[in-house]
Scaffold this motif. Structure first.
Motif, mmCIF file in Angstrom:
data_model
loop_
_atom_site.group_PDB
_atom_site.id
_atom_site.type_symbol
_atom_site.label_atom_id
_atom_site.label_comp_id
_atom_site.label_asym_id
_atom_site.label_seq_id
_atom_site.Cartn_x
_atom_site.Cartn_y
_atom_site.Cartn_z
ATOM 1 N N PRO A 31 20.272 20.391 -3.749
ATOM 2 C CA PRO A 31 19.789 19.171 -3.092
ATOM 3 C C PRO A 31 20.673 17.950 -3.307
ATOM 4 O O PRO A 31 21.183 17.718 -4.392
ATOM 5 C CB PRO A 31 18.423 18.955 -3.754
ATOM 6 C CG PRO A 31 18.602 19.505 -5.136
ATOM 7 C CD PRO A 31 19.545 20.667 -5.005
ATOM 8 N N VAL A 33 19.718 14.506 -3.497
ATOM 9 C CA VAL A 33 18.451 13.824 -3.780
ATOM 10 C C VAL A 33 17.303 14.826 -3.578
ATOM 11 O O VAL A 33 16.995 15.580 -4.486
ATOM 12 C CB VAL A 33 18.250 12.548 -2.944
ATOM 13 C CG1 VAL A 33 17.006 11.784 -3.454
ATOM 14 C CG2 VAL A 33 19.468 11.629 -3.046
ATOM 15 N N ASP A 34 16.684 14.879 -2.382
ATOM 16 C CA ASP A 34 15.550 15.785 -2.189
ATOM 17 C C ASP A 34 15.696 16.642 -0.927
ATOM 18 O O ASP A 34 14.721 17.187 -0.431
ATOM 19 C CB ASP A 34 14.236 14.999 -2.132
ATOM 20 C CG ASP A 34 14.245 13.909 -1.069
ATOM 21 O OD1 ASP A 34 15.234 13.820 -0.307
ATOM 22 O OD2 ASP A 34 13.271 13.125 -0.997
ATOM 23 N N LYS A 35 16.921 16.735 -0.439
ATOM 24 C CA LYS A 35 17.163 17.513 0.782
ATOM 25 C C LYS A 35 18.377 18.405 0.555
ATOM 26 O O LYS A 35 19.418 17.932 0.102
ATOM 27 C CB LYS A 35 17.424 16.556 1.953
ATOM 28 C CG LYS A 35 17.525 17.211 3.308
ATOM 29 C CD LYS A 35 17.986 16.227 4.376
ATOM 30 C CE LYS A 35 17.054 15.053 4.529
ATOM 31 N NZ LYS A 35 17.507 14.141 5.623
ATOM 32 N N HIS A 67 13.349 28.011 4.039
ATOM 33 C CA HIS A 67 13.385 26.548 4.152
ATOM 34 C C HIS A 67 13.218 26.096 5.598
ATOM 35 O O HIS A 67 12.527 25.104 5.870
ATOM 36 C CB HIS A 67 14.692 26.000 3.584
ATOM 37 C CG HIS A 67 14.791 24.503 3.653
ATOM 38 N ND1 HIS A 67 14.059 23.668 2.834
ATOM 39 C CD2 HIS A 67 15.511 23.686 4.469
ATOM 40 C CE1 HIS A 67 14.333 22.409 3.121
ATOM 41 N NE2 HIS A 67 15.207 22.386 4.112
ATOM 42 N N LEU A 86 3.889 13.691 4.524
ATOM 43 C CA LEU A 86 4.646 14.829 4.004
ATOM 44 C C LEU A 86 4.540 16.026 4.935
ATOM 45 O O LEU A 86 5.496 16.795 5.086
ATOM 46 C CB LEU A 86 4.149 15.205 2.601
ATOM 47 C CG LEU A 86 4.706 14.383 1.438
ATOM 48 C CD1 LEU A 86 4.076 14.834 0.123
ATOM 49 C CD2 LEU A 86 6.235 14.520 1.363
ATOM 50 N N GLU A 89 7.051 15.581 7.618
ATOM 51 C CA GLU A 89 8.400 15.776 7.082
ATOM 52 C C GLU A 89 8.719 17.261 6.945
ATOM 53 O O GLU A 89 9.812 17.717 7.280
ATOM 54 C CB GLU A 89 8.516 15.076 5.730
ATOM 55 C CG GLU A 89 9.925 14.995 5.180
ATOM 56 C CD GLU A 89 10.796 14.016 5.929
ATOM 57 O OE1 GLU A 89 12.029 14.173 5.851
ATOM 58 O OE2 GLU A 89 10.260 13.105 6.605
ATOM 59 N N THR A 265 25.486 12.681 -4.056
ATOM 60 C CA THR A 265 24.120 12.437 -4.521
ATOM 61 C C THR A 265 23.903 10.966 -4.848
ATOM 62 O O THR A 265 22.898 10.362 -4.438
ATOM 63 C CB THR A 265 23.818 13.294 -5.767
ATOM 64 O OG1 THR A 265 23.976 14.682 -5.436
ATOM 65 C CG2 THR A 265 22.396 13.071 -6.255
ATOM 66 N N ALA A 269 21.644 8.436 -2.549
ATOM 67 C CA ALA A 269 20.483 7.889 -3.241
ATOM 68 C C ALA A 269 20.490 6.363 -3.206
ATOM 69 O O ALA A 269 19.441 5.736 -3.024
ATOM 70 C CB ALA A 269 20.450 8.381 -4.684
ATOM 71 N N ARG A 272 18.873 4.677 -0.203
ATOM 72 C CA ARG A 272 17.445 4.880 0.037
ATOM 73 C C ARG A 272 16.609 3.767 -0.578
ATOM 74 O O ARG A 272 16.921 3.254 -1.663
ATOM 75 C CB ARG A 272 17.019 6.239 -0.508
ATOM 76 C CG ARG A 272 17.576 7.379 0.318
ATOM 77 C CD ARG A 272 17.228 8.730 -0.220
ATOM 78 N NE ARG A 272 15.821 8.896 -0.552
ATOM 79 C CZ ARG A 272 15.199 10.072 -0.562
ATOM 80 N NH1 ARG A 272 15.867 11.170 -0.210
ATOM 81 N NH2 ARG A 272 13.943 10.173 -0.915
ATOM 82 N N ASP A 274 13.500 4.099 -1.626
ATOM 83 C CA ASP A 274 12.589 4.540 -2.690
ATOM 84 C C ASP A 274 13.269 4.672 -4.044
ATOM 85 O O ASP A 274 12.684 4.353 -5.074
ATOM 86 C CB ASP A 274 11.901 5.856 -2.301
ATOM 87 C CG ASP A 274 12.884 6.958 -1.958
ATOM 88 O OD1 ASP A 274 14.087 6.667 -1.776
ATOM 89 O OD2 ASP A 274 12.450 8.133 -1.868
ATOM 90 N N VAL A 275 14.515 5.158 -4.076
ATOM 91 C CA VAL A 275 15.190 5.373 -5.364
ATOM 92 C C VAL A 275 16.437 4.502 -5.538
ATOM 93 O O VAL A 275 16.943 4.368 -6.653
ATOM 94 C CB VAL A 275 15.577 6.856 -5.546
ATOM 95 C CG1 VAL A 275 14.338 7.732 -5.625
ATOM 96 C CG2 VAL A 275 16.506 7.331 -4.432
#
Length: 287
Positions: A31, A33-35, A67, A86, A89, A265, A269, A272, A274-275
């Motif tokens: 990943p 981040v989360d993808k 996936h 979610l 998504e 990464t 990140a 974004r 959020d992070v």
């Protein structure tokens, strides 16, 4: 000129540069981040107008198929917990395009992987995206190549200017003539010594290819390592079919390299909401 509808993703390699994590997990699923990396690439292709995604897999790659499939149990759990954003998504991953999976029985080279998808590709132009090359750009990187193809109707190879000292890691091109970022290719050299590199233009893993490249691959033969290489098919066609290279606009990351993966990464990140702010503060604190 036929519209380009199909994209081939060779994803059957062992990912040895990321062992031991790739012993049981495909490197394409690591990943950012989360993808997973491969999802970024599929999104790039879809944003450029691709309708059918052909993923060439091998042993231990089942998680890639899972996936991009629906997960009814997961969706039901999210419904019960009221996590509707979610659900959207997760669901849109399977709805991005038509997905087709082809098995490469043995890792016999990038050219062999593409040949495994020949029957699905058919007699039409297609694009190829390799999982190590992630490009952050306003216009999808593969879309930039497609625009060149629409003007030239011949194969187009993605290029990046590099320090010649790194030429041993790349296929390099010799240009016959250039116009801005566009180069008519005279010759291709696989991983030359910096002293013998014909230019500072390196080939990166994004291509627009035509059916004659598939025919050339069938006659390319195996190299000393027993593998069929895409660059050998290009060499067979040079002089018969014009080849163009295009310097991609955007920042490219080699996610097959540990440092390149970390850079991607961090950069993704930081963008974004959020992070990003928290990561930025942390980096300032430790540097």
């Amino acid at each position: 000129m036929k519209k380009i509808r199909k994209a081939v993703f060779p994803a059957a390699g062992f990912g040895t540069r990321f062992l031991p994590v790739t012993k049981a997990q495909p490197k394409e699923m690591l990943p950012i981040v989360d993808k997973p990396v491969i999802q970024y690439l599929v999104e790039e292709a879809v944003a450029a107008g691709i309708e059918e995604i052909i993923i060439v897999t091998g042993r231990g790659k089942r998680s890639i198929e899972d996936h991009f499939d629906y997960s009814y149990e997961l969706e039901q759990t999210l419904v019960e917990r009221g996590k509707r954003e979610l659900i959207k998504e997760v669901r849109k991953i399977a709805e991005m395009a038509k997905f087709v999976y082809v098995r490469q029985p043995q890792p016999l080279g990038d050219g062999h992987a593409i040949l495994c998808a020949k029957e699905v590709i058919g007699n039409e132009p297609f694009v190829v995206l390799f999982g190590d090359d992630l490009v952050d750009s306003k216009v999808p990187a593969i879309g930039q190549l497609i625009k060149v193809y629409e003007k030239t109707n011949v194969p187009v190879i993605a290029l990046e200017k590099i320090d010649k000292k790194k030429s041993k890691k790349y296929g390099m091109i010799e240009s016959e003539k250039s116009e801005g970022r566009l180069h008519l290719i005279k010759n291709l050299v696989e991983k030359p010594d910096p002293k013998h590199a014909p230019s500072d233009l390196a080939i990166i893993g994004k291509y627009v290819l035509t059916p004659d490249v598939l025919e050339s691959l069938e006659h390319a033969g195996k190299g000393k390592d027993g593998e069929i290489r895409l660059i050998e098919a290009f060499r067979l066609l040079l002089g018969k079919v014009p080849f163009y290279g295009y310097e991609i606009e955007g920042k490219r990351y080699d996610t097959g390299d540990k440092l390149g993966f970390l850079e991607a990464t961090i950069d993704y990140a930081l963008k974004r909401d959020d992070v990003g702010p928290g990561l930025r503060q942390y980096l300032k604190k430790i540097i």
